[in-house]
Design an enzyme around this catalytic site. Structure first.
Site, PDB file in Angstrom:
ATOM      1  N   VAL A   1     -33.547  32.705 -11.844  1.00 32.66           N
ATOM      2  CA  VAL A   1     -32.542  32.244 -12.801  1.00 32.66           C
ATOM      3  C   VAL A   1     -33.193  32.294 -14.174  1.00 32.66           C
ATOM      4  O   VAL A   1     -34.363  31.918 -14.316  1.00 32.66           O
ATOM      5  CB  VAL A   1     -32.085  30.809 -12.477  1.00 32.66           C
ATOM      6  CG1 VAL A   1     -31.072  30.309 -13.512  1.00 32.66           C
ATOM      7  CG2 VAL A   1     -31.493  30.740 -11.072  1.00 32.66           C
ATOM      8  N   CYS A   2     -32.435  32.757 -15.172  1.00 30.38           N
ATOM      9  CA  CYS A   2     -32.899  32.703 -16.561  1.00 30.38           C
ATOM     10  C   CYS A   2     -34.221  33.484 -16.676  1.00 30.38           C
ATOM     11  O   CYS A   2     -34.365  34.552 -16.069  1.00 30.38           O
ATOM     12  CB  CYS A   2     -33.019  31.214 -16.965  1.00 30.38           C
ATOM     13  SG  CYS A   2     -33.086  30.872 -18.731  1.00 30.38           S
ATOM     14  N   THR A   3     -35.195  32.966 -17.426  1.00 29.48           N
ATOM     15  CA  THR A   3     -36.444  33.701 -17.608  1.00 29.48           C
ATOM     16  C   THR A   3     -37.338  33.675 -16.372  1.00 29.48           C
ATOM     17  O   THR A   3     -38.457  34.197 -16.413  1.00 29.48           O
ATOM     18  CB  THR A   3     -37.228  33.164 -18.824  1.00 29.48           C
ATOM     19  OG1 THR A   3     -37.425  31.756 -18.660  1.00 29.48           O
ATOM     20  CG2 THR A   3     -36.455  33.406 -20.115  1.00 29.48           C
ATOM     21  N   GLY A   4     -36.851  33.140 -15.274  1.00 27.91           N
ATOM     22  CA  GLY A   4     -37.544  33.334 -14.001  1.00 27.91           C
ATOM     23  C   GLY A   4     -37.725  34.814 -13.689  1.00 27.91           C
ATOM     24  O   GLY A   4     -38.695  35.205 -13.007  1.00 27.91           O
TER      25      GLY A   4
END
Lengths: 212, 212
Positions: free
Chosen positions: A98-101
């Site tokens: 998720v996101c900058t994961g």
């Protein structure tokens, strides 16, 4: 079925709680919060800690992993999260972020030449690490699932719940968490929010002093 | 400005993390997780603990409180959460709940004759405790703000962020968390999901064995 939710210092809480609240409700799923060491892990605001109950080293064969974003970039290829992704990805059924994961996934070499997404502010960085950036909210390519910024993890969770347990179970979870979104504004993407609100995000919300 | 996010055994994580991720981003806000005692507090799945950093007793004058729902009803008027709400509500600027958190507000006497909402499965109970139930997603009456089930806390957070800091800051937070929802299904309310999916929620997801 074990789903391992990764934690690391200065992760973003909603990135991981969104998919957790969806996926942990699937009958038969065992959710585990995993970090470099068991114990409390601080989020990016500094106000909240979530407790990891297992270390990366002892979590060797999760069926699914979910990696949240956060305010700190991984320190290159030797970051503990990156090393863990590299170790467990070969045997997962699903590898998700998720996101900058997705920056962690890219640094682990998982996204080379693969279409993936991230927070809108990190798509260029994602491309620079070898992924093919997409502005879609949830991107599924093979067994790799990436979501856009923060709240997109709920949509990712429901998409994966349908793949794991069928559409009816996913719908039941959507109803259980009453996910019938009614945002009071329509400013959830750069195109919708416009340049002045984007500037406000950059100038006000994500300054490092606030994050400490 | 202190915002106190309440925790108690078997709370629902997304109920509290949704509004937290929105409200904690407002410049000048200090977010505090509060419980009967400081330390880890277990969520309703049993897989996750969030760490409270302050006790109810020492959190005497928060400007805002947010009470999440969970799988256990408060044990009448003498529940520690109920006692704390009763103690601090007179001096809050905002008293807020998500999901069955409104049951705690009602037991504290905060909702007598007041329009309020809750998870769709708990509206009758809310009425039996003296509130006037509403099926709206976010209900604001005076300085009392209640949200519907689980994910509605994000919409509540944005609504309150606009009241506290103005619409532009709320929009910037919406953009920062990329809240541009695109659920893969349209099953987020009882009317949309239909009776078969409702039955699946009741029979499968919320059985006590799963919660343990």
């Amino acid at each position: 079925m074990q789903i391992a939710f990764a934690l690391y210092d200065r992760f973003t809480a909603l990135d991981i709680i969104g998919p957790f609240q969806v996926l942990a409700e699937i009958p038969g799923v065992t959710a585990t919060f995993v970090a470099e060491k068991p114990g409390p892990v601080r989020d990016h605001t500094g106000a909240l800690s979530l407790v990891a109950t297992a270390s990366f080293d002892e979590t060797t064969a999760p069926r699914m992993i979910v990696v949240p974003g956060g305010l700190v970039d991984p320190n290159g290829a030797d970051d503990p999260v990156v090393r863990w992704i590299r170790a467990v990805h070969p045997t997962t059924t699903w590898t998700a972020s998720v996101c900058t994961g997705s920056i962690y996934l890219a640094r682990a070499g998982v996204l080379d030449g693969i279409e993936a997404t991230s927070h809108w502010g990190s798509l260029e960085q994602l491309a620079s690490l070898g992924a093919v950036p997409s502005a879609e909210r949830v991107v599924i390519r093979g067994r790799i699932a990436t979501a856009a910024g923060v709240s997109a993890g709920i949509d990712l969770g429901l998409t994966l719940a349908a793949r794991l347990a069928g559409a009816d179970v996913a719908k039941a979870i959507q109803l259980a968490i009453e996910y019938d979104p009614q945002p009071p504004f329509d400013a959830g993407s750069p195109a919708k929010a416009g340049p002045e609100i984007m500037e406000l995000v950059m100038s006000t919300l994500h300054d490092p002093a606030h994050a400490e």
